[in-house]
Motif scaffolding. Structure first.
Motif, PDB file in Angstrom:
ATOM      1  N   LEU A   1      30.375  -7.290   7.649  1.00 50.10           N
ATOM      2  CA  LEU A   1      29.589  -6.609   7.725  1.00 50.10           C
ATOM      3  C   LEU A   1      28.283  -7.194   8.023  1.00 50.10           C
ATOM      4  CD1 LEU A   1      30.375  -3.339   5.682  1.00 50.10           C
ATOM      5  CD2 LEU A   1      30.211  -3.961   8.306  1.00 50.10           C
ATOM      6  N   PRO A   2      28.331  -8.286   6.656  1.00 54.20           N
ATOM      7  CA  PRO A   2      26.622  -9.534   6.836  1.00 54.20           C
ATOM      8  C   PRO A   2      25.915  -9.472   8.145  1.00 54.20           C
ATOM      9  CG  PRO A   2      27.826  -9.949   4.932  1.00 54.20           C
ATOM     10  CD  PRO A   2      28.722  -9.099   5.449  1.00 54.20           C
ATOM     11  N   ARG A   3      27.295  -9.968   9.039  1.00 56.96           N
ATOM     12  CA  ARG A   3      26.948 -11.427  10.313  1.00 56.96           C
ATOM     13  C   ARG A   3      26.703  -9.961  11.434  1.00 56.96           C
ATOM     14  NH1 ARG A   3      25.488 -12.080  14.520  1.00 56.96           N
ATOM     15  NH2 ARG A   3      26.531 -13.971  16.147  1.00 56.96           N
ATOM     16  N   TRP A   4      27.731  -8.441  11.831  1.00 57.00           N
ATOM     17  CA  TRP A   4      27.641  -7.776  13.035  1.00 57.00           C
ATOM     18  C   TRP A   4      27.312  -6.184  12.695  1.00 57.00           C
ATOM     19  CZ3 TRP A   4      28.409 -11.209  16.870  1.00 57.00           C
ATOM     20  CH2 TRP A   4      28.810 -11.797  16.708  1.00 57.00           C
ATOM     21  N   GLY A   5      27.064  -6.165  11.302  1.00 52.29           N
ATOM     22  CA  GLY A   5      27.068  -5.060  10.467  1.00 52.29           C
ATOM     23  C   GLY A   5      26.053  -3.870  11.635  1.00 52.29           C
ATOM     24  N   GLU A   6      24.547  -4.518  11.813  1.00 55.73           N
ATOM     25  CA  GLU A   6      23.328  -4.015  11.832  1.00 55.73           C
ATOM     26  C   GLU A   6      23.319  -3.924  13.135  1.00 55.73           C
ATOM     27  OE1 GLU A   6      22.208  -2.515   9.940  1.00 55.73           O
ATOM     28  OE2 GLU A   6      23.393  -3.618   8.342  1.00 55.73           O
ATOM     29  N   MET A   7      23.973  -4.715  14.112  1.00 51.29           N
ATOM     30  CA  MET A   7      24.824  -4.899  15.215  1.00 51.29           C
ATOM     31  C   MET A   7      24.713  -3.912  16.330  1.00 51.29           C
ATOM     32  SD  MET A   7      25.369  -8.748  16.689  1.00 51.29           S
ATOM     33  CE  MET A   7      24.823  -8.385  18.332  1.00 51.29           C
ATOM     34  N   LYS A   8      24.170  -3.295  17.368  1.00 52.87           N
ATOM     35  CA  LYS A   8      24.792  -2.167  18.737  1.00 52.87           C
ATOM     36  C   LYS A   8      26.241  -2.563  18.598  1.00 52.87           C
ATOM     37  CE  LYS A   8      21.601   0.491  18.234  1.00 52.87           C
ATOM     38  NZ  LYS A   8      21.301   2.302  17.755  1.00 52.87           N
ATOM     39  N   ALA A   9      27.417  -1.467  18.384  1.00 56.05           N
ATOM     40  CA  ALA A   9      28.905  -1.958  18.571  1.00 56.05           C
ATOM     41  C   ALA A   9      28.823  -2.494  20.072  1.00 56.05           C
ATOM     42  CB  ALA A   9      29.557  -0.764  18.140  1.00 56.05           C
ATOM     43  N   GLY A  10      28.302  -1.795  20.701  1.00 54.43           N
ATOM     44  CA  GLY A  10      28.698  -1.547  22.324  1.00 54.43           C
ATOM     45  C   GLY A  10      27.665  -3.335  22.776  1.00 54.43           C
ATOM     46  N   GLU A  11      26.892  -3.752  21.830  1.00 48.13           N
ATOM     47  CA  GLU A  11      26.199  -5.008  22.470  1.00 48.13           C
ATOM     48  C   GLU A  11      27.245  -6.156  21.287  1.00 48.13           C
ATOM     49  OE1 GLU A  11      22.332  -4.251  21.368  1.00 48.13           O
ATOM     50  OE2 GLU A  11      21.595  -3.071  22.927  1.00 48.13           O
ATOM     51  N   ILE A  12      28.033  -5.772  20.900  1.00 45.44           N
ATOM     52  CA  ILE A  12      28.658  -7.332  20.403  1.00 45.44           C
ATOM     53  C   ILE A  12      29.795  -7.886  21.326  1.00 45.44           C
ATOM     54  CG2 ILE A  12      30.082  -8.358  19.046  1.00 45.44           C
ATOM     55  CD1 ILE A  12      29.412  -5.688  16.986  1.00 45.44           C
ATOM     56  N   LYS A  13      28.981  -9.647  21.781  1.00 46.28           N
ATOM     57  CA  LYS A  13      30.098  -9.693  23.278  1.00 46.28           C
ATOM     58  C   LYS A  13      31.141 -10.603  22.454  1.00 46.28           C
ATOM     59  CE  LYS A  13      27.094  -8.100  25.609  1.00 46.28           C
ATOM     60  NZ  LYS A  13      27.644  -6.773  26.753  1.00 46.28           N
ATOM     61  N   PRO A  14      32.395 -10.772  23.540  1.00 47.36           N
ATOM     62  CA  PRO A  14      33.589 -12.001  22.828  1.00 47.36           C
ATOM     63  C   PRO A  14      33.241 -13.357  22.718  1.00 47.36           C
ATOM     64  CG  PRO A  14      34.070 -10.210  24.933  1.00 47.36           C
ATOM     65  CD  PRO A  14      32.115 -10.081  24.619  1.00 47.36           C
ATOM     66  N   LEU A  15      32.415 -13.939  23.521  1.00 47.30           N
ATOM     67  CA  LEU A  15      32.209 -14.763  22.687  1.00 47.30           C
ATOM     68  C   LEU A  15      30.583 -15.467  21.700  1.00 47.30           C
ATOM     69  CD1 LEU A  15      30.929 -16.497  26.738  1.00 47.30           C
ATOM     70  CD2 LEU A  15      32.713 -16.930  25.357  1.00 47.30           C
ATOM     71  N   GLY A  16      30.625 -14.509  21.671  1.00 46.51           N
ATOM     72  CA  GLY A  16      29.390 -14.291  20.912  1.00 46.51           C
ATOM     73  C   GLY A  16      30.352 -14.457  19.098  1.00 46.51           C
ATOM     74  N   ILE A  17      31.723 -13.760  19.254  1.00 44.17           N
ATOM     75  CA  ILE A  17      32.199 -13.256  18.594  1.00 44.17           C
ATOM     76  C   ILE A  17      33.284 -14.288  18.304  1.00 44.17           C
ATOM     77  CG2 ILE A  17      34.567 -12.267  17.360  1.00 44.17           C
ATOM     78  CD1 ILE A  17      33.790  -9.659  18.540  1.00 44.17           C
ATOM     79  N   GLU A  18      33.455 -15.061  19.555  1.00 41.76           N
ATOM     80  CA  GLU A  18      34.048 -16.666  19.144  1.00 41.76           C
ATOM     81  C   GLU A  18      33.361 -17.863  18.863  1.00 41.76           C
ATOM     82  OE1 GLU A  18      35.842 -18.144  23.364  1.00 41.76           O
ATOM     83  OE2 GLU A  18      36.577 -16.488  23.606  1.00 41.76           O
ATOM     84  N   ALA A  19      32.008 -17.542  19.092  1.00 44.95           N
ATOM     85  CA  ALA A  19      31.303 -19.114  18.763  1.00 44.95           C
ATOM     86  C   ALA A  19      31.372 -18.640  17.366  1.00 44.95           C
ATOM     87  CB  ALA A  19      29.584 -18.539  19.082  1.00 44.95           C
ATOM     88  N   TRP A  20      31.255 -18.107  16.405  1.00 42.61           N
ATOM     89  CA  TRP A  20      31.304 -17.410  14.951  1.00 42.61           C
ATOM     90  C   TRP A  20      32.682 -17.807  14.995  1.00 42.61           C
ATOM     91  CZ3 TRP A  20      33.304 -12.371  12.322  1.00 42.61           C
ATOM     92  CH2 TRP A  20      33.255 -12.874  11.111  1.00 42.61           C
ATOM     93  N   PHE A  21      33.606 -17.711  15.462  1.00 44.70           N
ATOM     94  CA  PHE A  21      34.986 -17.721  14.691  1.00 44.70           C
ATOM     95  C   PHE A  21      34.284 -19.665  14.456  1.00 44.70           C
ATOM     96  CE2 PHE A  21      37.448 -14.089  16.283  1.00 44.70           C
ATOM     97  CZ  PHE A  21      36.983 -13.380  14.914  1.00 44.70           C
ATOM     98  N   ASN A  22      33.977 -20.143  15.813  1.00 44.33           N
ATOM     99  CA  ASN A  22      34.297 -21.645  15.342  1.00 44.33           C
ATOM    100  C   ASN A  22      33.237 -22.012  14.853  1.00 44.33           C
ATOM    101  OD1 ASN A  22      36.484 -22.274  17.773  1.00 44.33           O
ATOM    102  ND2 ASN A  22      33.922 -21.501  19.285  1.00 44.33           N
TER     103      ASN A  22
END
Length: 340
Positions: free
Chosen positions: A41-62
């Motif tokens: 939630l601290p990283r993605w909580g305030e973003m629109k759910a439809g605007e969260i992209k796969p590459l953004g999540i992968e970059a966060w994981f890395n």
């Protein structure tokens, strides 16, 4: 909706549901909420759910796996990343079921659940320390003293049944069926309170070979708390009102014995406790031609095939023979008399 709105809806209607399909154990809820509130939630909580992209999540994981994180100031392991990914995906799937977001793909072919396109390493870097039969002999020899009879019995029980620590410390004498040779798992004990156990599939029974039954009966004769309603491994300090604490018991007795046996080194900082006996029995069965289906039925894993579900609910001669192999390997032979 924002991801936080979806997550809170999932938390209320799915994660913390009190009954029905998908009800989770209290320990699971506690762990998931910790991950959700401290990381996701601290990283993605305030973003629109439809605007969260796969590459953004992968970059966060890395980022999480390559730079110091949290109180320990260490990169997260891929096992933890898999938990983050699973929780986020559960939130999206829940939102789709409740029609909070569409179950569809956009014009570019991107699904409304971005986790479907996120890549990550599937394996954890954690490798459990496995105790060989030869090492277990040394551990039992270290614990075979009048003052550590309880700990010796705990080691035999965990090693030969693969019970989870919360299951063994949650046992009462009434849970042991001496006549049928079964131990019924009816509750767990974790973090100082009684729980419903790991999951519905784990609330079953495990085989109890006559050798193991004799060990338990011998302990019952020595224990101050031997009534049917008493805990098998009751806390003397608490005058039998509650069981011993699994982590403290492992830290004070099992780990020193394991160091003596050469399982771990002195000063070893990794995880090691009663749960390692569960890994060890599985490894022993795999190395001794025990069919994987039998091994999984003994472990009572949550995801079971039809065959595994049958084995889970019925103690049979194949399971008993598998347990007997291990008991013989650690030097325990046939009991001197029947346990009643």
């Amino acid at each position: 909706p924002t991801f936080r709105e979806l997550a809170e809806h999932w938390r209320k209607h799915e994660l913390k549901k009190e009954s029905g399909v998908g009800k989770k154990a209290p320990e699971t809820v506690s762990i998931v909420e910790l991950i959700l509130d401290n990381w996701i939630l601290p990283r993605w909580g305030e973003m629109k759910a439809g605007e969260i992209k796969p590459l953004g999540i992968e970059a966060w994981f890395n980022q999480l796996t390559s730079s110091p994180q949290g109180k320990k100031n260490k990169p997260l392991g891929w096992g933890t990343i898999q938990k983050l990914k699973s929780i986020m995906s559960q939130v999206y799937r829940h939102a789709q079921r409740y029609e909070l977001i569409p179950v569809s793909v956009d014009a570019a072919g991107r699904p409304s659940n971005p986790l479907l396109l996120v890549r990550s390493k599937s394996s954890s870097e954690y490798e459990a320390k496995v105790i060989s039969p030869e090492q277990m002999i040394v551990i039992l020899a270290e614990l075979e003293k009048p003052e550590t009879r309880m700990e010796w019995t705990l080691a035999v029980l965990h090693a030969s049944t693969a019970l989870r620590p919360e299951e063994s410390f949650g046992l009462k004498w009434s849970d042991i069926d001496w006549e049928s040779g079964q131990i019924h798992i009816r509750r767990g004990w974790s973090k100082g309170k009684e729980t419903d156990g790991k999951n519905a599939g784990s609330m079953s029974q495990v085989p109890m070979h006559p050798v193991l039954a004799q060990c338990l009966q011998d302990w019952r004769k020595e224990s101050l708390y031997f009534g049917d309603s008493d805990w098998v491994f009751a806390s003397i300090k608490a005058k039998g009102r509650i069981p011993r604490t699994a982590s403290i018991c492992a830290q004070d007795y099992l780990r020193p014995a394991a160091i003596k046996a050469g399982v771990i080194t002195k000063g070893y900082k990794g995880r090691f406790g009663w749960h390692n006996c569960r890994h060890s029995l599985a490894s022993f069965c795999g190395a001794n031609e025990v069919h994987p289906a039998v091994t999984q039925s003994i472990l009572r894993h949550k995801k079971l095939s039809t065959t595994m579900e049958i084995y889970t609910h019925h103690v049979n001669s194949v399971q008993m023979a598998a347990q007997e192999k291990f008991l013989k390997a650690i030097g325990l032979t046939q009991p001197t008399g029947p346990a009643h």
